[in-house]
Design an enzyme around this catalytic site. Structure first.
Site, short mmCIF file in Angstrom:
data_model
loop_
_atom_site.label_atom_id
_atom_site.label_comp_id
_atom_site.label_asym_id
_atom_site.label_seq_id
_atom_site.Cartn_x
_atom_site.Cartn_y
_atom_site.Cartn_z
CB CYS A 31 -4.48 1.58 -0.58
SG CYS A 31 -3.29 0.89 0.58
CD GLU B 227 2.27 6.27 1.53
OE1 GLU B 227 1.88 5.51 0.62
OE2 GLU B 227 3.47 6.40 1.82
#
Ligand code: NAD
Length: 497
Positions: A279, A245
């Site tokens: 993010c 991720e």
């Protein structure tokens, strides 16, 4: 705190990792640093704990995970305060983060058996006398390596999926937020005191590397793309599977029939929450000609009201301030204009909201992850041009579309793992949806059904339930039986539609 401490920068002293508040420099707490031997020992203990945890069964694990969920709710203020003291994150951002973590924990606990439990499969022609069973078995020990920007929800995503699937965890929190990481492990141990099912090990990147090489069955990594590649390389040595991720450069498209005030409000929140250190934060906007001016004006108005030190917390990693300043200066030097903020908005440890327009496509502010409260807004002719520009990035994490008639169609065409229509970042709050990126944003999924399957190996079992009428997979078959098989095949699959 000693005089050598830079606010926010983690320090190792006498075997202790000390984290500090990036706004004040105050010590947030300290934890012992692990060496390679300690990491291996933690994984060995977790391997035994995993056997015990698996023996609790679906129901036993569900009960404990739901109790842990309730503990997080009971202590939500304490945990949000701890995140504030360590990362500088405003309390309300911390509260929202814990809320999302609780959602994922609850969903994984309640759905693990349905998604991963044993099931019978339909019989197929070639092996009509066999019944198939499918089940998902845990890896044993999963290594979770986490970042600092969302130190609660980013690890709890994979941790909840992996625990619900029956794994034990060795968790390496970011060196910027080790105290929050230790709090998570300690609070879980209050609910599961019998065995070290969730352990934290602390240190810098080398401790993460040691975890990759420690014999864990799988690694879940959340962090930058550059580190993700190192994690993959370390895991490749023993063919340890990984979930990556990584970073993003998410875009928001504002179409001609968008609700402009709503789009501006969501853009500002999506770009500036957690001081842009997200993010899935919105870093680029592509607004079509007819709504562009109104949108820019509304964004500037709303972002201009945000106060540093209040809604906008400090930049957690001191070195990120330089990157943010470089990106803004590069955009301005290449012809971009700051309609809010600018290079002078960077005043350590804060960056004031900055909105840039006319920024060329090849500037770092458009191409690289900025990770600060900055937003570029680019005027485009139509949705087609917006999609093309939004997709022109090696990243592909999330994205967003504001509009009515074509919004979902546009969402489908964005090269990203998740897209919010008429909202920003919303997909992270739904426990039943998968989360993860494409390209340089990584691969694999956490959250939802895919996030549960990520932490278990599919296991296929066939069981003979009768004598074979048409035995195919044996040397004992006769020519007549083979002819029968071909006949059956033609009957079932041999007709053109
Ligand atoms: P980072 O890559 O610097 O560090 C992440 C973790 O990896 C830390 O725990 C670190 O100690 C560890 N690490 C460092 N070197 C290592 C090595 N060689 N081997 C193993 N582990 C190592 O990232 P960060 O600065 O903590 O986090 C910010 C980044 O994370 C941003 O790029 C952000 O976009 C990304 N992020 C992604 C997601 C997502 O879900 N896709 C979520 C949050 C943050």
């Amino acid at each position: 705190m000693t005089a050598t401490h830079v606010p926010g920068l983690p320090v190792i002293e006498d075997g202790q990792l000390i984290s500090t508040n990036p706004a004040t420099g105050e010590e947030a707490g300290r934890v012992p640093v692990a060496d390679e031997k300690a990491v291996t020992a933690a994984v060995e203990q977790a391997r035994e704990a995993a056997v015990w945890w698996q023996s609790r069964g679906w129901e036993g694990r569900k009960v404990r995970l739901l109790r842990w969920r309730t503990l997080l709710v009971e202590r939500i203020e304490e945990l949000a305060e701890l995140a504030r003291s360590e990362s500088g994150k405003p309390i309300n951002d911390g509260i929202v983060e814990v809320t999302a973590a609780v959602e994922h924990l609850d969903w994984a606990a309640r759905n693990a058996r349905r998604v991963l439990g044993p099931r019978r499969m339909r019989t197929r022609l070639l092996l009509a006398e066999h019944v198939g069973h499918l089940e998902y078995q845990p890896y044993g020990v999963v290594g979770v390596i986490g970042p600092w920007n969302y130190p609660i929800v980013t690890p709890i995503g994979p941790i909840s999926g992996a625990l619900a699937a029956g794994n034990a965890i060795v968790f390496k929190p970011s060196e910027y937020t080790p105290v929050v990481g230790q709090w998570l492990a300690d609070s879980f141990a209050e609910i599961v005191p019998e065995q070290p099912v969730l352990r934290a090990v602390h240190g810098l990147g080398d401790v993460g590397g040691a975890l990759c090489r420690s014999g864990v069955g799988k690694v879940s990594f959340t962090g930058s793309t550059a580190t993700g590649k190192k994690v993959m390389a370390a895991c490749a040595e023993n063919l340890v599977p990984v979930v990556i991720e990584a970073g993003g450069k998410d875009a928001l498209i504002v179409d001609a029939d968008a609700d402009v005030p709503a789009a501006a409000e969501a853009a500002v929140w999506g770009a500036m929450t957690n001081a842009g250190q997200t993010c899935i934060g919105i870093e680029r906007v592509y607004a079509v000609e007819p709504v562009y001016d109104r949108f820019v004006q509304a964004v500037v108005e709303k972002a201009g009201k945000l106060r540093t030190g209040e809604e906008i917390g400090p930049i957690t990693m001191p070195r990120q301030l330089e990157i943010i300043r470089d990106h803004i200066e590069d955009a301005l030097a290449r012809g971009g204009r700051a309609v809010l903020g600018g290079a002078e908005a960077v005043r350590a440890p804060y960056v004031a909201p900055t909105v840039l327009v006319d920024v060329p496509d090849d500037s770092s502010e458009i191409r690289e992850e900025t990770f600060g409260p900055t937003l570029t807004i680019t005027r485009v002719r139509d949705a087609e041009e917006a999609i093309r520009k939004a997709n022109d990035t090696p990243y592909g994490l999330g994205g967003s579309v504001f509009g009515k008639r074509d919004a979902v169609r546009i969402a489908r065409r964005l090269r990203a793992g998740m897209v919010a229509v008429n909202g920003t970042l919303t997909f992270v709050g739904m426990g039943n949806l998968p989360f993860g990126g494409v390209g340089e944003s990584g691969f694999g999924r956490i959250h939802g059904e895919d996030g549960l399957r990520e932490f278990a190996r599919p296991k296929a079992i066939t069981v003979r339930r009768a004598r074979s009428l048409l035995p195919a997979m044996t040397f004992e078959r006769t020519p007549a039986q083979v002819r029968q098989i071909v006949k059956a095949l033609r009957l079932l699959y041999g007709r053109r539609r």
